[in-house]
Scaffold this active site. Structure first.
Site, PDB file in Angstrom:
ATOM      1  N   ARG A 128      12.074   3.506   1.022  1.00 49.88           N
ATOM      2  CA  ARG A 128      11.883   2.595   2.157  1.00 49.88           C
ATOM      3  C   ARG A 128      13.175   1.810   2.301  1.00 49.88           C
ATOM      4  O   ARG A 128      13.656   1.217   1.340  1.00 49.88           O
ATOM      5  CB  ARG A 128      10.707   1.649   1.915  1.00 49.88           C
ATOM      6  CG  ARG A 128      10.644   0.546   2.958  1.00 49.88           C
ATOM      7  CD  ARG A 128       9.356  -0.218   2.920  1.00 49.88           C
ATOM      8  NE  ARG A 128       8.264   0.562   3.468  1.00 49.88           N
ATOM      9  CZ  ARG A 128       7.043   0.090   3.698  1.00 49.88           C
ATOM     10  NH1 ARG A 128       6.765  -1.176   3.409  1.00 49.88           N
ATOM     11  NH2 ARG A 128       6.098   0.851   4.203  1.00 49.88           N
TER      12      ARG A 128
ATOM     13  N   ARG B   4       0.820  -1.241   0.000  1.00 55.17           N
ATOM     14  CA  ARG B   4       0.000   0.000   0.000  1.00 55.17           C
ATOM     15  C   ARG B   4       0.832   1.259   0.000  1.00 55.17           C
ATOM     16  O   ARG B   4       0.473   2.227  -0.657  1.00 55.17           O
ATOM     17  CB  ARG B   4      -1.060  -0.022   1.099  1.00 55.17           C
ATOM     18  CG  ARG B   4      -0.603   0.039   2.492  1.00 55.17           C
ATOM     19  CD  ARG B   4      -1.335  -0.937   3.370  1.00 55.17           C
ATOM     20  NE  ARG B   4      -0.659  -2.217   3.328  1.00 55.17           N
ATOM     21  CZ  ARG B   4      -1.232  -3.358   2.994  1.00 55.17           C
ATOM     22  NH1 ARG B   4      -2.480  -3.390   2.691  1.00 55.17           N
ATOM     23  NH2 ARG B   4      -0.530  -4.473   2.981  1.00 55.17           N
TER      24      ARG B   4
HETATM   25  C1  NCD Z   1       3.634  -1.120   7.842  1.00 55.19           C
HETATM   26  C2  NCD Z   1       5.111  -0.898   7.644  1.00 55.19           C
HETATM   27  O1  NCD Z   1       5.665  -1.183   6.593  1.00 55.19           O
HETATM   28  O2  NCD Z   1       5.708  -0.398   8.597  1.00 55.19           O
HETATM   29  N1  NCD Z   1       2.953  -1.233   6.637  1.00 55.19           N
HETATM   30  C3  NCD Z   1       2.579  -0.078   6.021  1.00 55.19           C
HETATM   31  O3  NCD Z   1       3.395   0.676   5.537  1.00 55.19           O
HETATM   32  N2  NCD Z   1       1.280   0.213   6.013  1.00 55.19           N
HETATM   33  C4  NCD Z   1       3.290  -2.144   8.812  1.00 55.19           C
HETATM   34  C5  NCD Z   1       3.886  -3.506   8.695  1.00 55.19           C
HETATM   35  O4  NCD Z   1       4.652  -3.840   7.827  1.00 55.19           O
HETATM   36  O5  NCD Z   1       3.525  -4.286   9.557  1.00 55.19           O
END
Ligand code: NCD
Length: 340
Positions: free
Chosen positions: A111, A60
């Site tokens: 990320r 997402r």
């Molecule tokens: C989260 C994350 O990546 O920190 N997901 C997200 O970005 N909505 C939560 C997770 O991975 O558990």
């Protein structure tokens, strides 16, 4: 001297704590949400080009960022699984990867698997400097500021305030970056009360407890999910971050311990009628030995709010990119704080 002041990076939820910023931001995100619904033209930023680099898995966050960029008219060049598909695989440092291509881009969405990696490179006092804004889409166990933005947008949309909320944070408090980011941000509002509900080994870390104490936030740690749930306005549930635990035996033990904190239908119905259940998603339905942290039948409970929350990611990320692209001429841009 580092040039972090010249470029605004969004790396930590605490940069977004200014009330005037958030008020203006919620209005902007709401406009974006309406524009999407009514299919209005939002392509105001056609000359912008975004680099989207994901070194950790994402559905997402990546889709909503990339679709936010495209809905604003910007173009996006993306690499998912950047750990293998970028030159990071060949041993290149993250800073070098960005320096090598930054002239061609207006913003980076990254990320990364290491806690604090993005702050480290933007604060590096040695030239050459990172010259383009970086948005942290999650750095290890550390921060996920745009998740917090969509979380507080969702809370504000639902409760019309960010003060006086009782929040239960349930699940992996030790390793999850979403709880940390949200608790840090909500700590800047008045009379919020937090309940941290987790297996002992996944409980509250000292740095977070200290931060909350410094800010005078009322909080308790508990293992009694049944006592806490009926008390709160929000149950913010997270999955066990099992992929961060390399030791297989310990991982299995943790999974078993986490079972006690499962949000089932019989627990959900004991919550206040106007309370909501949030979750950053993904819910671990498939790899949890039959014990997901929220059982599927909760999806149809009126308190289940996680799909609304997740879909808010798109307008929220559109609003944020809009502000960054407009830069200093946008009053909201100037209210974003420095990287702590
Ligand atoms: C989260 C994350 O990546 O920190 N997901 C997200 O970005 N909505 C939560 C997770 O991975 O558990």
């Amino acid at each position: 001297m580092s040039n972090t002041r010249a470029v605004k990076h969004i790396l930590d939820s605490r940069q977004l704590k200014d009330r005037r910023f958030l008020e203006g931001f919620f209005a902007r995100a709401k406009e974006m949400k309406e524009a999407i619904l009514k299919k209005r033209n939002t392509k105001h930023h056609e000359r912008f080009l975004i680099a989207s680099m994901f070194f950790e898995p994402s559905t997402r966050t990546r889709f909503s960022f990339e679709s936010a960029g495209k809905r604003l008219g910007a173009r996006v060049i993306a690499t998912e699984n950047a750990k293998e598909f970028s030159s990071g695989y060949k041993g290149e440092s993250l800073k070098h990867s960005i320096l090598a291509i930054q002239d061609g881009f207006d913003a980076f969405i990254i990320r990364h698997h290491e806690d604090g990696s993005l702050a480290r490179i933007v604060k590096d006092p040695n030239p050459p400097f990172i010259a383009k804004p970086i948005i942290n889409a999650g750095d290890g166990k550390n921060q996920h500021p745009t998740q917090s933005l969509l979380d507080v947008f969702t809370l504000h949309e639902r409760f019309n305030r960010l003060d006086g909320l009782k929040v239960a944070f349930i699940g992996d408090i030790l390793q999850g970056r979403t709880i940390k980011s949200l608790a840090f941000l909500l700590a800047h509002f008045r009379d919020n009360e937090f309940f941290f509900v987790a297996p002992e080994r996944l409980g509250l870390q000292t740095d977070m407890a200290e931060y909350l104490r410094e800010r005078g936030v009322k909080f308790t740690e508990s293992r009694d999910i049944d006592a806490i749930l009926p008390e709160v306005d929000i149950a913010y549930v997270t999955r066990l971050q099992w992929e961060r635990e390399k030791d297989e035996e310990r991982r299995e033990e943790l999974m078993l311990e986490a079972v006690a904190f499962q949000l089932t239908r019989s627990r959900a119905v004991k919550m206040k009628a106007d309370a909501i259940i949030m979750h950053p998603l993904p819910i671990n339905t498939e790899k949890s030995e039959g014990y997901p942290e929220i059982t599927t039948e909760v999806d149809s409970d009126p308190r289940a709010h996680y799909f609304v929350q997740s879909n808010n990611g798109l307008p929220v990320r559109m609003a944020l990119l809009d502000i960054l692209f407009r830069g200093e001429s946008d009053e909201l841009y100037n209210l974003i704080g420095d990287v702590p």
